[in-house]
Design an enzyme around this catalytic site. Sequence first.
Site, PDB file in Angstrom:
ATOM      1  N   SER A  29       0.782  -1.230   0.000  1.00 32.60           N
ATOM      2  CA  SER A  29       0.000   0.000   0.000  1.00 32.60           C
ATOM      3  C   SER A  29       0.816   1.284   0.000  1.00 32.60           C
ATOM      4  CB  SER A  29      -0.951   0.009   1.202  1.00 32.60           C
ATOM      5  OG  SER A  29      -0.229  -0.077   2.419  1.00 32.60           O
TER       6      SER A  29
ATOM      7  N   THR B 149      -2.033  -6.721  -0.695  1.00 31.59           N
ATOM      8  CA  THR B 149      -2.847  -6.147   0.375  1.00 31.59           C
ATOM      9  C   THR B 149      -4.317  -6.355   0.048  1.00 31.59           C
ATOM     10  OG1 THR B 149      -2.845  -3.991  -0.747  1.00 31.59           O
ATOM     11  CG2 THR B 149      -1.149  -4.361   0.933  1.00 31.59           C
TER      12      THR B 149
ATOM     13  N   ASP C  63     -23.814  -1.980   7.583  1.00 34.03           N
ATOM     14  CA  ASP C  63     -23.138  -2.175   6.307  1.00 34.03           C
ATOM     15  C   ASP C  63     -24.154  -1.925   5.198  1.00 34.03           C
ATOM     16  OD1 ASP C  63     -21.923  -3.275   3.951  1.00 34.03           O
ATOM     17  OD2 ASP C  63     -20.519  -4.342   5.250  1.00 34.03           O
TER      18      ASP C  63
ATOM     19  N   ARG D   7      -9.043   2.579   7.386  1.00 31.43           N
ATOM     20  CA  ARG D   7      -8.290   3.488   6.527  1.00 31.43           C
ATOM     21  C   ARG D   7      -8.190   4.841   7.232  1.00 31.43           C
ATOM     22  NH1 ARG D   7      -7.844  -0.782   4.692  1.00 31.43           N
ATOM     23  NH2 ARG D   7      -8.253  -1.552   2.568  1.00 31.43           N
TER      24      ARG D   7
ATOM     25  N   GLU E  28      -0.260   9.623   6.327  1.00 27.37           N
ATOM     26  CA  GLU E  28       0.820   8.681   6.594  1.00 27.37           C
ATOM     27  C   GLU E  28       1.889   8.921   5.529  1.00 27.37           C
ATOM     28  OE1 GLU E  28      -0.275   4.561   6.779  1.00 27.37           O
ATOM     29  OE2 GLU E  28      -1.895   4.893   8.202  1.00 27.37           O
TER      30      GLU E  28
ATOM     31  N   HIS F 208       0.064   1.358  11.818  1.00 30.76           N
ATOM     32  CA  HIS F 208      -0.571   0.687  10.676  1.00 30.76           C
ATOM     33  C   HIS F 208      -0.071  -0.757  10.534  1.00 30.76           C
ATOM     34  CE1 HIS F 208      -2.373   1.459   6.399  1.00 30.76           C
ATOM     35  NE2 HIS F 208      -2.708   0.267   6.881  1.00 30.76           N
TER      36      HIS F 208
ATOM     37  N   GLY G 208      -2.862  -5.448  10.358  1.00 34.99           N
ATOM     38  CA  GLY G 208      -2.869  -6.567   9.416  1.00 34.99           C
ATOM     39  C   GLY G 208      -1.509  -7.150   9.134  1.00 34.99           C
TER      40      GLY G 208
END
Length: 381
Positions: free
Chosen positions: A45, A66, A146, A208, A237, A254, A257
Amino acid sequence: MKTVVTETVLLGRQAFETLGEVVVVPDRRIAPEQLKDADALITRSQTKVTPELLADSTVRFVGTATAGFEHIDFQGLEKRGIGWCAAPGCNADSVADYMTAALLALHTKYGVELEGKTLGIVGVGQVGSRVAQRAAALGLRILLNDPPRAAREGSTGFQSLETLLAESDIVTLHVPLIKEKPWPTLKMADCRFFEQMKRGAVFINAARGKVLDSDALLHARENGIVSHAVLDVWDPEPTVRADVLKAATIGTPHIAGHSFEGKLNGTIQVYREACNFFELKPTWDPAPLLPAVAVPELKIDSRGKSDLEVLAEAVAAVYDIEADQLTVEDIKRFDKLRAHYRVRREFKNTAVCLSENRPDLLKKIRKTGFMPPVPCAPDNG
C-alpha cells in the site's frame, strides 16, 4: 520474465524468482525508470501505482499484496490493458487478532467494561465479520452496519448508522475507502458522526486513515464524547499528526494486518494471480520458510479467574499490543517500523489448555481465534 517487487512484500523475491528475474526496490521511492523493461510490478500500500508511473514501461501486470487497493489507479491500468489484482481477505485474521488484543487491553489496563456492553461494527466484510465473532466471545452485544450488504441481502441483522452510534459503547470502523456515492466513506467519522455517539464511548479505527476526520475526533475527545481511542491508521501517513497520536489511548503504526500470515497470504495470492495471468505454473512453496511459532502451546492455570481474565492472559502471551505503541519520537521512523515489523504469528497457531474443565470458556477461547483448546493438568513443579 522480469518482476519488480517492492521491499515490504514478504518473501517477494523468493516467490517471484521462480518466474524469472526479480528486482527489489523501496516502496515509496520507486521510479518509472526502474520499470522500463519489467513485465510485472508487485507492491503493497505504500506505493502509488498510476499510469504515469508505468508510462514508459513494459509492465503488463500489477499486483498488490494487500486487501485494499486504493493506492492503485485500476481504471487507468485497465484503459491501458494492464492486468491487476489485490489480495482480498489476506489479513482478516490478523486484524481480528489486533482487535481482540485492543479490546482486552482496554479492559485490563483502562477499565473499559466489555461484558454486557455493546460493540457497533461499521463495515461487515471479511474483517468485520471476524471481529463480530471474537467480540461476542468477550461478552459484547453486537450491532452491525453495512449499507452495501443491507442493499444486497436485506436489512435484517443490520442497523442504521444513527441507531448503531446511539446505542454502542464501543464503535469500530472496518470499511474500505470509498469516495463515490451512494455510500462514501471518506471522512465518514466527522463531527456529526461523533455527535451521534453515546457519551463516553470508545472509538476504534483500524480501517483506513482517511475515513476519519482527525479534527472531529480531537473535538470529541476534548469534550468527553469519546473516552478512549484506538488508532492503527492515520491521515496523513507516514507523517502522523502528533496531536492525534497523543489523543489515542492505543496508537500503532498501521500494523493491525501485519501478522506474518497476513502478509504471507497477500504474497501467495498475488503470486498465484500473476502465474495465472502469464500462464505459468506456480511452483513456489513457502512452507520451508515459515518461522517457528513462539508460543505453540499455552498452559493457563484458570482456577479462580474469570473468563475475561483467562482470555486476556492468553492473548497477551501471544500478542502484546502495547509493544506496538507508537510514540511521537517514533513518527519519523513510521515507514521503518512497518517495513521491519517483528514476526507476529496469529492466534490460530497456539493451542491453549486449562487447568480445569470449563466448557463455556473453552468455546470462547476457540472463538477468539486460538486452536481448539483442551483441559490440561496444572504444572506441579
